[in-house]
Design a protein around this motif. Structure first.
Motif, PDB file in Angstrom:
ATOM      1  N   ARG A 148      45.802  31.078  46.117  1.00  0.00           N
ATOM      2  CA  ARG A 148      46.998  30.549  46.774  1.00  0.00           C
ATOM      3  C   ARG A 148      46.915  30.648  48.285  1.00  0.00           C
ATOM      4  O   ARG A 148      47.538  29.856  48.996  1.00  0.00           O
ATOM      5  CB  ARG A 148      48.238  31.289  46.270  1.00  0.00           C
ATOM      6  CG  ARG A 148      48.653  30.892  44.861  1.00  0.00           C
ATOM      7  CD  ARG A 148      49.793  31.728  44.369  1.00  0.00           C
ATOM      8  NE  ARG A 148      49.408  33.122  44.177  1.00  0.00           N
ATOM      9  CZ  ARG A 148      50.237  34.083  43.790  1.00  0.00           C
ATOM     10  NH1 ARG A 148      51.506  33.791  43.551  1.00  0.00           N
ATOM     11  NH2 ARG A 148      49.809  35.319  43.611  1.00  0.00           N
ATOM     12  N   GLY A 149      46.167  31.605  48.792  1.00  0.00           N
ATOM     13  CA  GLY A 149      46.071  31.770  50.237  1.00  0.00           C
ATOM     14  C   GLY A 149      45.001  30.925  50.893  1.00  0.00           C
ATOM     15  O   GLY A 149      44.777  31.032  52.098  1.00  0.00           O
ATOM     16  N   GLY A 150      44.304  30.079  50.111  1.00  0.00           N
ATOM     17  CA  GLY A 150      43.272  29.215  50.680  1.00  0.00           C
ATOM     18  C   GLY A 150      41.871  29.706  50.423  1.00  0.00           C
ATOM     19  O   GLY A 150      40.928  28.917  50.418  1.00  0.00           O
ATOM     20  N   SER A 151      41.707  31.023  50.226  1.00  0.00           N
ATOM     21  CA  SER A 151      40.404  31.585  49.879  1.00  0.00           C
ATOM     22  C   SER A 151      40.511  32.262  48.517  1.00  0.00           C
ATOM     23  O   SER A 151      41.598  32.644  48.079  1.00  0.00           O
ATOM     24  CB  SER A 151      39.937  32.593  50.933  1.00  0.00           C
ATOM     25  OG  SER A 151      40.847  33.669  51.033  1.00  0.00           O
ATOM     26  N   ARG A 152      39.386  32.420  47.854  1.00  0.00           N
ATOM     27  CA  ARG A 152      39.359  32.955  46.494  1.00  0.00           C
ATOM     28  C   ARG A 152      39.414  34.485  46.521  1.00  0.00           C
ATOM     29  O   ARG A 152      38.565  35.140  47.122  1.00  0.00           O
ATOM     30  CB  ARG A 152      38.086  32.485  45.791  1.00  0.00           C
ATOM     31  CG  ARG A 152      37.998  32.827  44.323  1.00  0.00           C
ATOM     32  CD  ARG A 152      36.702  32.303  43.742  1.00  0.00           C
ATOM     33  NE  ARG A 152      36.670  30.859  43.721  1.00  0.00           N
ATOM     34  CZ  ARG A 152      37.108  30.114  42.711  1.00  0.00           C
ATOM     35  NH1 ARG A 152      37.611  30.697  41.637  1.00  0.00           N
ATOM     36  NH2 ARG A 152      37.022  28.799  42.767  1.00  0.00           N
ATOM     37  N   GLN A 153      40.426  35.059  45.870  1.00  0.00           N
ATOM     38  CA  GLN A 153      40.565  36.510  45.758  1.00  0.00           C
ATOM     39  C   GLN A 153      40.455  36.913  44.293  1.00  0.00           C
ATOM     40  O   GLN A 153      41.184  36.410  43.444  1.00  0.00           O
ATOM     41  CB  GLN A 153      41.928  36.949  46.315  1.00  0.00           C
ATOM     42  CG  GLN A 153      42.172  36.565  47.758  1.00  0.00           C
ATOM     43  CD  GLN A 153      41.221  37.240  48.724  1.00  0.00           C
ATOM     44  OE1 GLN A 153      40.894  38.422  48.542  1.00  0.00           O
ATOM     45  NE2 GLN A 153      40.787  36.527  49.748  1.00  0.00           N
ATOM     46  N   GLU A 154      39.530  37.825  44.005  1.00  0.00           N
ATOM     47  CA  GLU A 154      39.355  38.280  42.627  1.00  0.00           C
ATOM     48  C   GLU A 154      40.423  39.300  42.272  1.00  0.00           C
ATOM     49  O   GLU A 154      40.608  40.296  42.972  1.00  0.00           O
ATOM     50  CB  GLU A 154      37.974  38.898  42.444  1.00  0.00           C
ATOM     51  CG  GLU A 154      37.719  39.406  41.034  1.00  0.00           C
ATOM     52  CD  GLU A 154      36.360  40.057  40.887  1.00  0.00           C
ATOM     53  OE1 GLU A 154      36.320  41.216  40.421  1.00  0.00           O
ATOM     54  OE2 GLU A 154      35.350  39.420  41.240  1.00  0.00           O
ATOM     55  N   ILE A 155      41.149  39.047  41.184  1.00  0.00           N
ATOM     56  CA  ILE A 155      42.152  39.989  40.698  1.00  0.00           C
ATOM     57  C   ILE A 155      41.535  40.942  39.684  1.00  0.00           C
ATOM     58  O   ILE A 155      41.705  42.154  39.757  1.00  0.00           O
ATOM     59  CB  ILE A 155      43.346  39.240  40.080  1.00  0.00           C
ATOM     60  CG1 ILE A 155      44.040  38.388  41.156  1.00  0.00           C
ATOM     61  CG2 ILE A 155      44.339  40.216  39.457  1.00  0.00           C
ATOM     62  CD1 ILE A 155      45.155  37.527  40.627  1.00  0.00           C
ATOM     63  N   ALA A 156      40.812  40.387  38.716  1.00  0.00           N
ATOM     64  CA  ALA A 156      40.148  41.203  37.699  1.00  0.00           C
ATOM     65  C   ALA A 156      39.084  40.358  37.019  1.00  0.00           C
ATOM     66  O   ALA A 156      39.174  39.122  36.989  1.00  0.00           O
ATOM     67  CB  ALA A 156      41.145  41.727  36.673  1.00  0.00           C
ATOM     68  N   GLU A 157      38.067  41.020  36.453  1.00  0.00           N
ATOM     69  CA  GLU A 157      36.980  40.296  35.799  1.00  0.00           C
ATOM     70  C   GLU A 157      36.284  41.191  34.787  1.00  0.00           C
ATOM     71  O   GLU A 157      36.151  42.395  35.006  1.00  0.00           O
ATOM     72  CB  GLU A 157      35.962  39.802  36.839  1.00  0.00           C
ATOM     73  CG  GLU A 157      34.778  39.055  36.239  1.00  0.00           C
ATOM     74  CD  GLU A 157      33.893  38.403  37.278  1.00  0.00           C
ATOM     75  OE1 GLU A 157      32.993  37.644  36.896  1.00  0.00           O
ATOM     76  OE2 GLU A 157      34.110  38.659  38.483  1.00  0.00           O
ATOM     77  N   ARG A 158      35.849  40.590  33.682  1.00  0.00           N
ATOM     78  CA  ARG A 158      35.002  41.255  32.703  1.00  0.00           C
ATOM     79  C   ARG A 158      33.903  40.285  32.283  1.00  0.00           C
ATOM     80  O   ARG A 158      34.194  39.141  31.932  1.00  0.00           O
ATOM     81  CB  ARG A 158      35.808  41.673  31.467  1.00  0.00           C
ATOM     82  CG  ARG A 158      36.827  42.769  31.730  1.00  0.00           C
ATOM     83  CD  ARG A 158      36.184  44.104  31.967  1.00  0.00           C
ATOM     84  NE  ARG A 158      35.472  44.589  30.792  1.00  0.00           N
ATOM     85  CZ  ARG A 158      34.717  45.670  30.785  1.00  0.00           C
ATOM     86  NH1 ARG A 158      34.540  46.366  31.895  1.00  0.00           N
ATOM     87  NH2 ARG A 158      34.115  46.048  29.675  1.00  0.00           N
ATOM     88  N   PRO A 159      32.643  40.710  32.302  1.00  0.00           N
ATOM     89  CA  PRO A 159      31.556  39.788  31.959  1.00  0.00           C
ATOM     90  C   PRO A 159      31.427  39.507  30.473  1.00  0.00           C
ATOM     91  O   PRO A 159      30.764  38.557  30.069  1.00  0.00           O
ATOM     92  CB  PRO A 159      30.314  40.515  32.471  1.00  0.00           C
ATOM     93  CG  PRO A 159      30.675  41.969  32.397  1.00  0.00           C
ATOM     94  CD  PRO A 159      32.139  42.024  32.733  1.00  0.00           C
ATOM     95  N   GLY A 160      32.051  40.343  29.638  1.00  0.00           N
ATOM     96  CA  GLY A 160      31.934  40.177  28.196  1.00  0.00           C
ATOM     97  C   GLY A 160      31.051  41.252  27.586  1.00  0.00           C
ATOM     98  O   GLY A 160      30.275  41.916  28.265  1.00  0.00           O
ATOM     99  N   SER A 161      31.168  41.426  26.281  1.00  0.00           N
ATOM    100  CA  SER A 161      30.383  42.430  25.564  1.00  0.00           C
ATOM    101  C   SER A 161      28.956  41.933  25.338  1.00  0.00           C
ATOM    102  O   SER A 161      28.730  40.729  25.199  1.00  0.00           O
ATOM    103  CB  SER A 161      31.022  42.732  24.211  1.00  0.00           C
ATOM    104  OG  SER A 161      32.359  43.142  24.362  1.00  0.00           O
ATOM    105  N   PRO A 162      27.979  42.842  25.261  1.00  0.00           N
ATOM    106  CA  PRO A 162      26.612  42.418  24.916  1.00  0.00           C
ATOM    107  C   PRO A 162      26.564  41.769  23.547  1.00  0.00           C
ATOM    108  O   PRO A 162      27.293  42.165  22.632  1.00  0.00           O
ATOM    109  CB  PRO A 162      25.833  43.751  24.935  1.00  0.00           C
ATOM    110  CG  PRO A 162      26.630  44.657  25.803  1.00  0.00           C
ATOM    111  CD  PRO A 162      28.068  44.277  25.579  1.00  0.00           C
TER     112      PRO A 162
END
Length: 305
Positions: A87-101
């Motif tokens: 929303r502010g024009g640049s990408r801000q990461e809130i949370a992330e999970r790559p997934g289980s193996p």
């Protein structure tokens, strides 16, 4: 065929006038490559997996990708995801999970499916996971070796241990960024000298052709035993992410349609340059890519040997 073993559910919050907007899409390197390949008019079979609560949302989104034949392995545990705020024009990461193996059984199913579809297609992209823990490097090495041994062209967009595994098997094309080369200790810095030396080492290690992206500085390419600088059209960026994936897609689409390597490099460079003008990753318009391709310049630097 695109091998995307562990895609992510992407949730992005945008600002539209005075109201926030929520965008939910399938994402990850292989998905963005798949999108651009279809934009360029080539057919794609996507070999991938999804599972868990996130997978129940992700699976139908994957199935709705236009122009794509989906070959999906259902997983017991969760697929990866991320939530970004733009929303502010640049990408801000809130949370992330790559997934289980992936489990052994899931890997066996995905491997067999990918091998069959890769051999059927005759050309395959091996894309990386969001995190190396999701799938082991040796899976990529075996897959590259089996595909190549049976006449399939293999394009890899990998780094670190996953790259080492496929180089040992031998690949047709490698796409890698200069940041990844520096992080892996294969280049001391981003200078032309350091990167051309890395190109030669990668070629000698098992990559027939190598393409190194350098953001807005243009790319470097090694093919037909010669190294070239790749001058890109100057465009104003809206989103820097995704340019390398679109570059890989442009190379693959051209080779899949029987084009020569110089055309593949120019098309890949044009697709990557166009992608940064858009907020959507792996997106663009085929006419714009074609026009930009005519403006990409390849200048010989030196012989590879």
């Amino acid at each position: 065929m695109v091998f995307a073993p562990a895609p992510q559910l992407t949730v992005t919050i945008e600002q539209h006038h005075d109201e926030p907007e929520l965008h939910v899409h399938p994402g990850g390197q292989g998905i963005w490559q798949t999108r651009m390949i279809t934009v360029l008019g080539a057919k794609v079979t996507l070999c991938t997996s999804a599972g868990g609560e996130v997978g129940r949302v992700l699976s139908p989104l994957l199935d709705e990708l236009p122009g794509v034949t989906l070959r999906l392995v259902y997983r017991e545990h969760g697929s990866g995801w991320y939530v970004h705020d733009r929303r502010g024009g640049s990408r801000q990461e809130i949370a992330e999970r790559p997934g289980s193996p992936l489990s052994r059984h899931e890997l066996d199913e995905l491997y067999n499916l990918t091998l069959a579809e890769g051999l059927r297609a005759g050309i395959a992209i091996l894309s990386g996971p969001a995190h190396p823990s999701v799938i082991k490097p040796e899976v990529y090495g075996r897959l590259a070796a089996d595909l190549r041994a049976n006449g399939c062209q293999v394009i890899a967009d990998l780094c670190s241990n996953h790259l080492s595994a496929v180089l040992e098997a031998g690949i047709t094309v490698l796409k890698i960024s200069h940041e990844e080369l520096i992080a892996d200790g294969m280049a001391a810095d981003g200078s032309d000298l350091a990167l051309t030396r890395a190109l030669v080492k990668l070629h000698e290690a098992g990559a027939e052709s190598v393409l190194v992206s350098r953001a807005d500085l243009g790319a470097l390419a090694l093919f037909n035993e010669e190294i070239y600088s790749v001058a890109l059209p100057r465009l104003t960026p809206a989103e820097h992410r995704g340019a390398g994936d679109s570059m890989t897609a442009g190379v693959a689409a051209t080779l899949a349609n029987g084009g020569p390597m110089d055309e593949a490099v120019r098309t890949g460079a044009a697709a990557g340059a166009l992608n940064v003008t858009r907020h959507g990753l792996g997106t663009g318009h085929v006419d714009a890519v074609r026009v930009l391709t005519e403006r990409v310049r390849l200048t010989p630097i030196e012989k590879a040997s």
